[in-house]
Design a protein around this motif. Structure first.
Motif, PDB file in Angstrom:
ATOM      1  N   ALA A  62       6.462  -4.058   3.364  1.00 51.84           N
ATOM      2  CA  ALA A  62       6.140  -2.649   3.594  1.00 51.84           C
ATOM      3  C   ALA A  62       6.899  -2.108   4.802  1.00 51.84           C
ATOM      4  CB  ALA A  62       4.639  -2.473   3.787  1.00 51.84           C
ATOM      5  N   ASP A  63       7.059  -2.933   5.821  1.00 47.83           N
ATOM      6  CA  ASP A  63       7.789  -2.508   7.010  1.00 47.83           C
ATOM      7  C   ASP A  63       9.227  -2.131   6.664  1.00 47.83           C
ATOM      8  OD1 ASP A  63       7.932  -2.213   9.965  1.00 47.83           O
ATOM      9  OD2 ASP A  63       9.382  -3.837   9.788  1.00 47.83           O
ATOM     10  N   ARG A  64       9.856  -2.911   5.795  1.00 46.49           N
ATOM     11  CA  ARG A  64      11.229  -2.600   5.380  1.00 46.49           C
ATOM     12  C   ARG A  64      11.309  -1.235   4.715  1.00 46.49           C
ATOM     13  NH1 ARG A  64      14.645  -4.553   2.102  1.00 46.49           N
ATOM     14  NH2 ARG A  64      13.163  -5.167   0.482  1.00 46.49           N
ATOM     15  N   HIS A  65      10.317  -0.933   3.893  1.00 48.25           N
ATOM     16  CA  HIS A  65      10.330   0.343   3.170  1.00 48.25           C
ATOM     17  C   HIS A  65       9.915   1.503   4.063  1.00 48.25           C
ATOM     18  CE1 HIS A  65      11.011  -1.373  -0.858  1.00 48.25           C
ATOM     19  NE2 HIS A  65      10.308  -2.398  -0.412  1.00 48.25           N
ATOM     20  N   ASN A  66       8.945   1.273   4.931  1.00 48.26           N
ATOM     21  CA  ASN A  66       8.428   2.378   5.734  1.00 48.26           C
ATOM     22  C   ASN A  66       9.413   2.851   6.798  1.00 48.26           C
ATOM     23  OD1 ASN A  66       6.108   2.231   4.218  1.00 48.26           O
ATOM     24  ND2 ASN A  66       4.879   1.228   5.783  1.00 48.26           N
ATOM     25  N   ILE A  67      10.269   1.957   7.285  1.00 49.68           N
ATOM     26  CA  ILE A  67      11.268   2.412   8.259  1.00 49.68           C
ATOM     27  C   ILE A  67      12.330   3.268   7.582  1.00 49.68           C
ATOM     28  CG2 ILE A  67      10.923   0.474   9.836  1.00 49.68           C
ATOM     29  CD1 ILE A  67      13.430  -0.815   8.725  1.00 49.68           C
ATOM     30  N   ARG A  68      12.340   3.277   6.252  1.00 49.34           N
ATOM     31  CA  ARG A  68      13.252   4.138   5.499  1.00 49.34           C
ATOM     32  C   ARG A  68      12.574   5.432   5.060  1.00 49.34           C
ATOM     33  NH1 ARG A  68      15.737  -0.486   1.398  1.00 49.34           N
ATOM     34  NH2 ARG A  68      16.563  -1.859   3.015  1.00 49.34           N
ATOM     35  N   GLY A  69      11.352   5.643   5.519  1.00 50.31           N
ATOM     36  CA  GLY A  69      10.694   6.898   5.226  1.00 50.31           C
ATOM     37  C   GLY A  69       9.550   6.832   4.236  1.00 50.31           C
ATOM     38  N   GLU A  70       9.317   5.667   3.626  1.00 50.17           N
ATOM     39  CA  GLU A  70       8.187   5.546   2.717  1.00 50.17           C
ATOM     40  C   GLU A  70       6.900   5.363   3.515  1.00 50.17           C
ATOM     41  OE1 GLU A  70       8.520   3.868  -1.353  1.00 50.17           O
ATOM     42  OE2 GLU A  70       9.991   2.565  -0.391  1.00 50.17           O
ATOM     43  N   ARG A  71       5.774   5.424   2.809  1.00 50.25           N
ATOM     44  CA  ARG A  71       4.482   5.152   3.416  1.00 50.25           C
ATOM     45  C   ARG A  71       3.698   4.230   2.500  1.00 50.25           C
ATOM     46  NH1 ARG A  71       6.592   6.755   7.186  1.00 50.25           N
ATOM     47  NH2 ARG A  71       5.948   8.294   8.755  1.00 50.25           N
ATOM     48  N   ILE A  72       3.593   2.968   2.888  1.00 47.57           N
ATOM     49  CA  ILE A  72       2.843   1.974   2.126  1.00 47.57           C
ATOM     50  C   ILE A  72       1.943   1.234   3.111  1.00 47.57           C
ATOM     51  CG2 ILE A  72       2.966  -0.109   0.722  1.00 47.57           C
ATOM     52  CD1 ILE A  72       5.726   0.841  -0.239  1.00 47.57           C
ATOM     53  N   SER A  73       0.643   1.210   2.846  1.00 46.93           N
ATOM     54  CA  SER A  73      -0.297   0.517   3.717  1.00 46.93           C
ATOM     55  C   SER A  73      -0.911  -0.661   2.984  1.00 46.93           C
ATOM     56  CB  SER A  73      -1.388   1.474   4.210  1.00 46.93           C
ATOM     57  OG  SER A  73      -2.026   2.129   3.136  1.00 46.93           O
ATOM     58  N   VAL A  74      -1.426  -1.614   3.752  1.00 46.57           N
ATOM     59  CA  VAL A  74      -1.965  -2.854   3.193  1.00 46.57           C
ATOM     60  C   VAL A  74      -3.405  -3.024   3.669  1.00 46.57           C
ATOM     61  CG1 VAL A  74      -1.682  -5.352   3.042  1.00 46.57           C
ATOM     62  CG2 VAL A  74       0.345  -3.879   3.229  1.00 46.57           C
ATOM     63  N   ASP A  75      -4.327  -3.181   2.730  1.00 41.82           N
ATOM     64  CA  ASP A  75      -5.747  -3.365   3.042  1.00 41.82           C
ATOM     65  C   ASP A  75      -6.220  -4.707   2.497  1.00 41.82           C
ATOM     66  OD1 ASP A  75      -6.833  -0.565   4.029  1.00 41.82           O
ATOM     67  OD2 ASP A  75      -5.437  -0.182   2.393  1.00 41.82           O
ATOM     68  N   THR A  76      -6.977  -5.451   3.297  1.00 37.49           N
ATOM     69  CA  THR A  76      -7.428  -6.773   2.878  1.00 37.49           C
ATOM     70  C   THR A  76      -8.921  -6.955   3.119  1.00 37.49           C
ATOM     71  OG1 THR A  76      -7.115  -7.857   5.022  1.00 37.49           O
ATOM     72  CG2 THR A  76      -5.189  -7.707   3.593  1.00 37.49           C
ATOM     73  N   ILE A  77      -9.525  -7.825   2.301  1.00 32.69           N
ATOM     74  CA  ILE A  77     -10.891  -8.269   2.576  1.00 32.69           C
ATOM     75  C   ILE A  77     -11.067  -9.671   2.001  1.00 32.69           C
ATOM     76  CG2 ILE A  77     -11.794  -7.068   0.524  1.00 32.69           C
ATOM     77  CD1 ILE A  77     -14.472  -6.818   2.095  1.00 32.69           C
ATOM     78  N   ASP A 125      -2.789  16.311   8.585  1.00 35.07           N
ATOM     79  CA  ASP A 125      -1.964  15.801   7.491  1.00 35.07           C
ATOM     80  C   ASP A 125      -2.853  15.015   6.539  1.00 35.07           C
ATOM     81  OD1 ASP A 125       0.483  16.800   8.352  1.00 35.07           O
ATOM     82  OD2 ASP A 125       0.878  15.074   9.634  1.00 35.07           O
ATOM     83  N   THR A 126      -2.479  14.972   5.280  1.00 37.00           N
ATOM     84  CA  THR A 126      -3.265  14.233   4.293  1.00 37.00           C
ATOM     85  C   THR A 126      -3.088  12.728   4.488  1.00 37.00           C
ATOM     86  OG1 THR A 126      -1.471  14.178   2.669  1.00 37.00           O
ATOM     87  CG2 THR A 126      -2.946  16.096   2.624  1.00 37.00           C
ATOM     88  N   PHE A 127      -4.058  11.961   3.975  1.00 34.23           N
ATOM     89  CA  PHE A 127      -3.951  10.507   4.042  1.00 34.23           C
ATOM     90  C   PHE A 127      -2.739  10.012   3.256  1.00 34.23           C
ATOM     91  CE2 PHE A 127      -8.689  10.568   4.868  1.00 34.23           C
ATOM     92  CZ  PHE A 127      -8.565  10.176   6.191  1.00 34.23           C
ATOM     93  N   GLU A 128      -2.380  10.715   2.204  1.00 35.54           N
ATOM     94  CA  GLU A 128      -1.198  10.332   1.425  1.00 35.54           C
ATOM     95  C   GLU A 128       0.052  10.411   2.298  1.00 35.54           C
ATOM     96  OE1 GLU A 128       1.120   9.035  -1.653  1.00 35.54           O
ATOM     97  OE2 GLU A 128      -1.055   9.298  -1.821  1.00 35.54           O
ATOM     98  N   LYS A 129       0.138  11.454   3.108  1.00 35.62           N
ATOM     99  CA  LYS A 129       1.303  11.626   3.962  1.00 35.62           C
ATOM    100  C   LYS A 129       1.305  10.627   5.111  1.00 35.62           C
ATOM    101  CE  LYS A 129       3.862  15.173   6.501  1.00 35.62           C
ATOM    102  NZ  LYS A 129       3.909  16.615   6.870  1.00 35.62           N
ATOM    103  N   ILE A 130       0.124  10.310   5.637  1.00 35.45           N
ATOM    104  CA  ILE A 130       0.039   9.413   6.794  1.00 35.45           C
ATOM    105  C   ILE A 130       0.129   7.942   6.380  1.00 35.45           C
ATOM    106  CG2 ILE A 130      -1.410   8.655   8.714  1.00 35.45           C
ATOM    107  CD1 ILE A 130      -2.654  11.488   8.679  1.00 35.45           C
ATOM    108  N   PHE A 131      -0.723   7.541   5.418  1.00 33.39           N
ATOM    109  CA  PHE A 131      -0.829   6.128   5.044  1.00 33.39           C
ATOM    110  C   PHE A 131      -0.161   5.804   3.708  1.00 33.39           C
ATOM    111  CE2 PHE A 131      -4.667   6.682   7.768  1.00 33.39           C
ATOM    112  CZ  PHE A 131      -4.303   5.802   8.763  1.00 33.39           C
ATOM    113  N   GLY A 132       0.034   6.788   2.856  1.00 33.64           N
ATOM    114  CA  GLY A 132       0.729   6.577   1.589  1.00 33.64           C
ATOM    115  C   GLY A 132      -0.038   5.732   0.595  1.00 33.64           C
ATOM    116  N   LYS A 133       0.706   5.014  -0.232  1.00 35.14           N
ATOM    117  CA  LYS A 133       0.109   4.161  -1.260  1.00 35.14           C
ATOM    118  C   LYS A 133      -0.518   2.928  -0.616  1.00 35.14           C
ATOM    119  CE  LYS A 133       3.843   5.514  -4.379  1.00 35.14           C
ATOM    120  NZ  LYS A 133       5.039   5.030  -5.121  1.00 35.14           N
ATOM    121  N   ARG A 134      -1.533   2.377  -1.284  1.00 37.14           N
ATOM    122  CA  ARG A 134      -2.256   1.247  -0.713  1.00 37.14           C
ATOM    123  C   ARG A 134      -2.123  -0.002  -1.576  1.00 37.14           C
ATOM    124  NH1 ARG A 134      -8.254   3.428   0.269  1.00 37.14           N
ATOM    125  NH2 ARG A 134      -8.480   1.572   1.557  1.00 37.14           N
TER     126      ARG A 134
END
Length: 242
Positions: free
Chosen positions: A131-146, A101-110
């Motif tokens: 993001a958890d609220r949205h992803n349990i509804r079928g979205e894919r939003i990931s969070v990256d930090t540094i 599967d593509t990263f878009e499908k797995i991890f979605g927007k960043r």
């Protein structure tokens, strides 16, 4: 896979135009580290009308394939994914080809969060919970930090956001940012990436699309803006401070 997916359901509405999106696939390959291998892989894709969207690669440093080249390639619009897989496996030097599967499908927007450790952690808290609220509804939003310190380090990191795959929004979390960081903000805004900035000293906040005092709320707003089901839109409050 059929090579195209229907973008929307036309139902029975007379005159409704059906739109299609080209098939989008991800391939992971392991190959000998040799000259011309990417050329040969690209030629196979081109022969099947597949457009290469992105490539990530590195030399493996451990495991049975240590020293070999690894690549993750995302393609669209191919005629026959099965034929591409078969022909890639026959390329001289290619050891393994796997369809994913593509990263878009797995991890979605960043959501990308950059800044000081304590502020980054608080922004991430808000972003991850939202993001958890949205992803349990079928979205894919990931969070990256540094967490980073220093104007030069921060400026390079901000500018690099424009080169990150699927980066959709940047949150700057710190107490003092300006100078080259501000220039980097403007460069990624020109690429279409909005920037939320915590209220802080320095010129960075004046260049940001939105300034938010509370770090948790900044993370929440970042996710709501890139969500497909959220009602918050930075464009409606651009330049304001909350």
């Amino acid at each position: 896979m059929t090579g195209a997916s229907q973008a929307s359901n036309p139902g029975s509405i007379p005159g409704y135009r059906i739109s299609f999106m080209p098939a989008h696939h991800a391939l992971s390959l392991i190959a000998d580290n040799q000259k011309g291998i990417l050329r040969d892989i690209g030629s196979v894709c081109a022969e099947h009308n597949a457009n290469i969207l992105s490539i990530q690669q590195e030399i493996l440093s451990r495991g049975p394939d240590k020293g070999c080249a690894w690549a993750d390639i995302e393609i669209e619009g191919c005629d026959d994914i099965g034929s591409i897989l078969s022909e890639l496996r026959a390329v001289r030097g290619v050891r393994e080809v796997v369809l994913h599967d593509t990263f878009e499908k797995i991890f979605g927007k960043r959501v990308i969060i950059i800044g000081g450790g304590a502020q980054v952690a608080q922004v991430a808290l808000g972003a991850v919970n939202e993001a958890d609220r949205h992803n349990i509804r079928g979205e894919r939003i990931s969070v990256d930090t540094i967490p980073l310190v220093g104007e030069a380090n921060l400026a390079r990191a901000v500018e690099a956001v424009g080169r990150l795959p699927r980066a959709s929004i940047l949150v700057l979390a710190g107490s003092l940012m300006g100078g080259e960081i501000t220039n980097a903000i403007k460069s990624i805004q020109a690429d279409g990436i909005p920037v939320i900035c915590l209220k802080m000293a320095g010129s960075a906040s004046s260049a940001a699309d939105l300034v938010v005092t509370d770090p948790i709320q900044a993370g929440v707003m970042a996710v709501m803006h890139i969500s497909t089901i959220g009602v918050f839109n930075i464009d409606r409050v651009r330049g304001k401070e909350f």
